[in-house]
Write a protein that holds these residues in place. Structure first.
Motif, PDB file in Angstrom:
ATOM      1  N   ALA A  49      43.798  39.473  42.895  1.00 32.90           N
ATOM      2  CA  ALA A  49      42.360  38.720  41.742  1.00 32.90           C
ATOM      3  C   ALA A  49      43.037  38.098  40.372  1.00 32.90           C
ATOM      4  O   ALA A  49      44.121  39.419  40.236  1.00 32.90           O
ATOM      5  N   GLY A  50      42.334  36.979  40.154  1.00 32.13           N
ATOM      6  CA  GLY A  50      42.499  36.419  38.523  1.00 32.13           C
ATOM      7  C   GLY A  50      41.326  35.650  37.912  1.00 32.13           C
ATOM      8  O   GLY A  50      39.869  35.468  38.755  1.00 32.13           O
ATOM      9  N   ILE A  51      41.198  35.797  36.777  1.00 25.96           N
ATOM     10  CA  ILE A  51      40.095  35.364  35.720  1.00 25.96           C
ATOM     11  C   ILE A  51      40.210  34.561  35.199  1.00 25.96           C
ATOM     12  O   ILE A  51      41.092  34.913  34.367  1.00 25.96           O
ATOM     13  N   SER A  52      39.657  33.016  34.650  1.00 24.27           N
ATOM     14  CA  SER A  52      40.323  32.149  33.006  1.00 24.27           C
ATOM     15  C   SER A  52      39.572  32.927  32.724  1.00 24.27           C
ATOM     16  O   SER A  52      39.496  33.589  31.755  1.00 24.27           O
ATOM     17  N   ASN A  66      42.901  37.105  49.872  1.00 21.79           N
ATOM     18  CA  ASN A  66      41.699  37.416  51.261  1.00 21.79           C
ATOM     19  C   ASN A  66      41.452  38.834  51.166  1.00 21.79           C
ATOM     20  O   ASN A  66      40.375  38.719  52.188  1.00 21.79           O
ATOM     21  N   SER A  67      42.509  39.323  51.077  1.00 25.75           N
ATOM     22  CA  SER A  67      42.642  40.914  51.309  1.00 25.75           C
ATOM     23  C   SER A  67      41.238  41.819  50.389  1.00 25.75           C
ATOM     24  O   SER A  67      41.304  42.045  50.962  1.00 25.75           O
ATOM     25  N   VAL A  68      41.315  41.412  49.586  1.00 30.13           N
ATOM     26  CA  VAL A  68      40.331  41.829  49.011  1.00 30.13           C
ATOM     27  C   VAL A  68      39.228  40.794  48.506  1.00 30.13           C
ATOM     28  O   VAL A  68      37.898  41.702  48.258  1.00 30.13           O
ATOM     29  N   ARG A  71      35.254  42.599  48.339  1.00 27.37           N
ATOM     30  CA  ARG A  71      35.562  44.619  48.370  1.00 27.37           C
ATOM     31  C   ARG A  71      35.779  44.314  46.283  1.00 27.37           C
ATOM     32  O   ARG A  71      35.306  45.253  46.265  1.00 27.37           O
ATOM     33  N   PHE A  72      36.489  43.286  45.742  1.00 24.35           N
ATOM     34  CA  PHE A  72      37.185  43.742  44.827  1.00 24.35           C
ATOM     35  C   PHE A  72      36.210  42.265  43.485  1.00 24.35           C
ATOM     36  O   PHE A  72      35.701  41.117  44.323  1.00 24.35           O
ATOM     37  N   THR A  73      35.752  42.965  42.448  1.00 30.33           N
ATOM     38  CA  THR A  73      35.590  42.563  41.886  1.00 30.33           C
ATOM     39  C   THR A  73      35.938  42.088  40.419  1.00 30.33           C
ATOM     40  O   THR A  73      36.636  43.042  40.045  1.00 30.33           O
ATOM     41  N   ILE A  74      36.577  40.868  39.746  1.00 32.21           N
ATOM     42  CA  ILE A  74      36.968  40.687  38.849  1.00 32.21           C
ATOM     43  C   ILE A  74      35.878  40.190  37.336  1.00 32.21           C
ATOM     44  O   ILE A  74      34.995  39.256  38.032  1.00 32.21           O
ATOM     45  N   SER A  75      36.250  40.776  36.195  1.00 29.22           N
ATOM     46  CA  SER A  75      35.703  40.348  35.156  1.00 29.22           C
ATOM     47  C   SER A  75      35.450  41.237  33.624  1.00 29.22           C
ATOM     48  O   SER A  75      36.946  41.697  34.167  1.00 29.22           O
ATOM     49  N   ARG A  76      35.103  40.012  32.559  1.00 30.78           N
ATOM     50  CA  ARG A  76      35.788  40.286  31.249  1.00 30.78           C
ATOM     51  C   ARG A  76      34.717  40.475  30.232  1.00 30.78           C
ATOM     52  O   ARG A  76      34.063  39.736  30.670  1.00 30.78           O
ATOM     53  N   ASP A  77      35.363  41.409  29.479  1.00 32.06           N
ATOM     54  CA  ASP A  77      34.240  41.687  28.332  1.00 32.06           C
ATOM     55  C   ASP A  77      35.410  41.219  27.610  1.00 32.06           C
ATOM     56  O   ASP A  77      36.217  42.096  26.374  1.00 32.06           O
ATOM     57  N   ASN A  78      35.046  40.087  26.400  1.00 30.90           N
ATOM     58  CA  ASN A  78      36.505  39.677  26.066  1.00 30.90           C
ATOM     59  C   ASN A  78      36.012  40.761  24.138  1.00 30.90           C
ATOM     60  O   ASN A  78      36.375  40.368  23.605  1.00 30.90           O
ATOM     61  N   ALA A  79      34.476  41.338  24.423  1.00 31.13           N
ATOM     62  CA  ALA A  79      34.168  41.605  23.008  1.00 31.13           C
ATOM     63  C   ALA A  79      35.014  42.696  22.982  1.00 31.13           C
ATOM     64  O   ALA A  79      34.816  43.800  22.168  1.00 31.13           O
ATOM     65  N   MET A  87      36.660  47.777  42.500  1.00 30.86           N
ATOM     66  CA  MET A  87      36.963  48.146  43.809  1.00 30.86           C
ATOM     67  C   MET A  87      36.500  48.569  44.304  1.00 30.86           C
ATOM     68  O   MET A  87      36.204  50.300  44.388  1.00 30.86           O
ATOM     69  N   ASN A  88      35.707  47.963  45.684  1.00 33.66           N
ATOM     70  CA  ASN A  88      34.272  48.512  46.816  1.00 33.66           C
ATOM     71  C   ASN A  88      35.285  48.953  48.195  1.00 33.66           C
ATOM     72  O   ASN A  88      35.964  48.370  48.060  1.00 33.66           O
TER      73      ASN A  88
END
Length: 122
Positions: A49-52, A66-68, A71-79, A87-88
């Motif tokens: 996974a990647g996030i800009s 594709n394998s995830v 099911r998987f979620t990427i997120s960010r908290d810059n603070a 990962m579910n």
């Protein structure tokens, strides 16, 4: 000095969930894209996974292997200078050491963490 530190790994049964965290220091975090990678014994490293980069408190465009996907979620908290990987519905084949890496674009990985082990039992 730039540091990335992963946490949240562990042992979970198939179907369970884990949330990995990647805490960054020593860089202006919101300017960096972050990716999660994994490597299982005897296998090549895989980008899952990647996030800009994102100038807002959170957000950013995301990509998934594709394998995830779904099911998987990427997120960010810059603070908090932190990127998460939720990962579910974990499967035994998700077992690996998970690493986060930061770079100026989603295609670059300049700084790496030391990894966190995820083990999914069947």
């Amino acid at each position: 000095q730039v540091q990335l530190e992963e946490s949240g790994g562990g042992l979970v049964q198939a179907g369970g969930s884990l949330r990995l965290s990647c805490a960054a220091s020593g860089l202006t975090f919101r300017f960096y894209a972050v990716g999660w990678f994994r490597q299982a014994p005897g296998k090549e490293r895989e980008r899952v996974a990647g996030i800009s980069a994102s100038l807002s408190a959170s957000g950013g465009s995301t990509t998934y292997a594709n394998s995830v996907k779904g099911r998987f979620t990427i997120s960010r908290d810059n603070a908090k200078n932190t990127v998460y990987l939720q990962m579910n519905s974990l499967k035994p084949e998700d077992t690996a050491v998970y690493y986060c890496a930061a770079g100026s674009t989603q295609g670059s990985s300049t700084f790496w963490g030391q990894g966190t082990q995820v083990t999914v039992s069947s």
